[in-house]
Design a protein around this motif. Sequence first.
Motif, short mmCIF file in Angstrom:
data_model
loop_
_atom_site.label_atom_id
_atom_site.label_comp_id
_atom_site.label_asym_id
_atom_site.label_seq_id
_atom_site.Cartn_x
_atom_site.Cartn_y
_atom_site.Cartn_z
N ALA A 31 24.50 -40.11 48.13
CA ALA A 31 24.52 -38.64 48.22
C ALA A 31 23.34 -38.05 47.43
O ALA A 31 22.67 -37.11 47.89
CB ALA A 31 25.84 -38.08 47.72
N ALA A 32 23.07 -38.60 46.25
CA ALA A 32 21.96 -38.12 45.43
C ALA A 32 20.62 -38.38 46.12
O ALA A 32 19.72 -37.53 46.12
CB ALA A 32 21.99 -38.76 44.05
N ARG A 33 20.49 -39.57 46.75
CA ARG A 33 19.26 -39.89 47.47
C ARG A 33 19.08 -38.96 48.68
O ARG A 33 17.98 -38.50 48.97
CB ARG A 33 19.26 -41.34 47.92
CG ARG A 33 18.98 -42.30 46.81
CD ARG A 33 18.95 -43.72 47.30
NE ARG A 33 18.69 -44.64 46.19
CZ ARG A 33 19.02 -45.91 46.18
NH1 ARG A 33 19.64 -46.44 47.23
NH2 ARG A 33 18.74 -46.65 45.14
N ALA A 34 20.18 -38.70 49.41
CA ALA A 34 20.10 -37.78 50.55
C ALA A 34 19.71 -36.37 50.09
O ALA A 34 18.88 -35.69 50.71
CB ALA A 34 21.44 -37.75 51.30
N LEU A 36 18.04 -35.67 47.38
CA LEU A 36 16.64 -35.76 46.96
C LEU A 36 15.72 -35.70 48.17
O LEU A 36 14.70 -34.99 48.17
CB LEU A 36 16.41 -37.04 46.16
CG LEU A 36 14.98 -37.28 45.70
CD1 LEU A 36 14.53 -36.18 44.74
CD2 LEU A 36 14.85 -38.66 45.05
N GLU A 37 16.07 -36.39 49.26
CA GLU A 37 15.26 -36.38 50.47
C GLU A 37 15.24 -34.97 51.09
O GLU A 37 14.20 -34.50 51.56
CB GLU A 37 15.78 -37.41 51.48
CG GLU A 37 14.89 -37.60 52.68
CD GLU A 37 13.49 -38.04 52.31
OE1 GLU A 37 12.54 -37.59 53.00
OE2 GLU A 37 13.30 -38.80 51.34
N THR A 38 16.39 -34.31 51.08
CA THR A 38 16.46 -32.93 51.59
C THR A 38 15.56 -32.02 50.76
O THR A 38 14.82 -31.18 51.31
CB THR A 38 17.92 -32.43 51.55
OG1 THR A 38 18.74 -33.30 52.32
CG2 THR A 38 18.02 -31.02 52.09
N CYS A 39 15.60 -32.18 49.46
CA CYS A 39 14.75 -31.37 48.58
C CYS A 39 13.27 -31.65 48.84
O CYS A 39 12.45 -30.72 48.87
CB CYS A 39 15.09 -31.63 47.11
SG CYS A 39 16.69 -30.95 46.63
N ARG A 40 12.93 -32.91 49.04
CA ARG A 40 11.53 -33.26 49.35
C ARG A 40 11.09 -32.61 50.67
O ARG A 40 9.98 -32.10 50.79
CB ARG A 40 11.37 -34.77 49.42
CG ARG A 40 11.35 -35.44 48.09
CD ARG A 40 11.15 -36.93 48.22
NE ARG A 40 11.11 -37.56 46.91
CZ ARG A 40 11.33 -38.84 46.69
NH1 ARG A 40 11.60 -39.65 47.70
NH2 ARG A 40 11.27 -39.33 45.47
N GLN A 41 11.99 -32.67 51.68
CA GLN A 41 11.66 -32.06 52.98
C GLN A 41 11.49 -30.54 52.84
O GLN A 41 10.56 -29.95 53.40
CB GLN A 41 12.75 -32.38 54.01
CG GLN A 41 12.43 -31.92 55.40
CD GLN A 41 11.17 -32.56 55.96
OE1 GLN A 41 10.95 -33.74 55.78
NE2 GLN A 41 10.35 -31.78 56.62
N GLN A 42 12.38 -29.91 52.07
CA GLN A 42 12.26 -28.47 51.84
C GLN A 42 10.96 -28.14 51.10
O GLN A 42 10.28 -27.16 51.42
CB GLN A 42 13.46 -27.95 51.05
CG GLN A 42 14.73 -27.90 51.85
CD GLN A 42 15.92 -27.48 51.00
OE1 GLN A 42 15.86 -27.47 49.77
NE2 GLN A 42 17.03 -27.16 51.67
N LEU A 43 10.60 -28.98 50.14
CA LEU A 43 9.35 -28.77 49.40
C LEU A 43 8.15 -28.89 50.34
O LEU A 43 7.23 -28.07 50.30
CB LEU A 43 9.24 -29.78 48.26
CG LEU A 43 7.95 -29.72 47.44
CD1 LEU A 43 7.84 -28.37 46.74
CD2 LEU A 43 7.90 -30.86 46.44
N ALA A 44 8.19 -29.90 51.24
CA ALA A 44 7.08 -30.07 52.19
C ALA A 44 7.00 -28.86 53.14
O ALA A 44 5.91 -28.36 53.43
CB ALA A 44 7.27 -31.35 53.00
#
Length: 192
Positions: A31-34, A36-44
């Motif tokens: 869940a934390a990795r997912a 984190l990936e969502t946050c990275r996508q939002q940042l991009a």
Amino acid sequence: MVLWYVLIGFFIGWVVEWLIDVVYWRPRLRAARAELETCRQQLADEQERAMLFQAKIEALEEEGKGLRARVQRLEGERDRYRHERDAALAELRSYAAAAVEPEASPAAGDDLKRIEGIGPKIERLLQQAGVRTFEKLAATPAARLKELLAAGGSRFRLADPGSWPQQARLAAEGRWDELEAYQKMLKGGRRR
């Protein structure tokens, strides 16, 4: 036998820790990795939007430079037109002042209506501008005559003074036959 108890205790501890890891920690880690990936996508996505906004800002700044240059050019044209208007008004005022002055007697000038293309109104306009004789008309360039006509108003814009100096030269020299022959080639002061 104690060794067996220790080994069994160690094995049971390891199994319990493995179960805790599988049941509790791994789902949380996923869940934390997912997240984190969502946050990275939002940042991009936000970085991409920021780049688009930056490009729009640069385009608007460039457009603003063009508009500022256009405003400066239009202000220059406005000032030039104001200057031309003021000069034309001053010239019209001088014509108006000349119109108020008593007109010279016909003996003081020539009958300019004998020139093809000049009627009574244009003759009056030329006389007010100081062009009263054939000699003066012959010495006045066609460009200056156009300026005088333009200053007189829109009703004189159709008149073409291109041939008037030549006609006036013939009249001033008393070459009436040549003037008459030349005028036969003209219509309203223009060559046919």
